[in-house]
Design a protein around this motif. Structure first.
Motif: not given
Length: 119
Positions: A39-40, A42-46, A91-93, A113-115
């Motif tokens: 999940q980045a 402002g976006t949905e968790r995909d 880049s996202a969690v 975990t953040q990437v």
């Protein structure tokens, strides 16, 4: 109750690699499908990728096919996501999650975990 603990995120340059780990504990791991979501802001968790603990069947989103590889280590009760040729848009969690076979919804979640992919 299944518990999931992720590790392995961080900062990497475009084109680089990272490996995420998800350590699972519980009584019924063999009945689980393990997934990696991201999940980045402002976006949905995909859903990015998933693997069946019982037979190893895998799934990949189109955006990561050919670059990411999911695997499991039965002895360590750990699922991995090897991420190669990383792009800034990766880049996202990243979250590890689990659901029971035959059930659509993921019931158990790790803390994330953040990437970050940036030069």
């Amino acid at each position: 109750q299944e518990q999931l603990v992720e590790s392995g995120g961080g900062l990497v340059q475009p084109g680089g690699s990272l490996r995420l780990s998800c350590a699972a504990s519980g009584r019924t791991l063999s009945n689980l499908v393990m997934g990696w979501f991201r999940q980045a802001p402002g976006t949905e968790r995909d859903l990015v990728s998933a693997i069946s603990w019982s037979d190893g069947h895998t799934y990949y989103a189109d955006s990561v096919t050919g670059r990411f590889t999911i695997s499991r280590d039965n002895a360590k009760n750990t699922v991995y996501l090897q991420m190669n040729t990383l792009k800034p848009e990766d880049s996202a969690v990243y979250y590890c999650a689990a659901r029971y076979e035959g059930v659509n919804d993921y019931e158990f979640w790790g803390q994330g975990t953040q990437v970050t992919v940036s030069s």
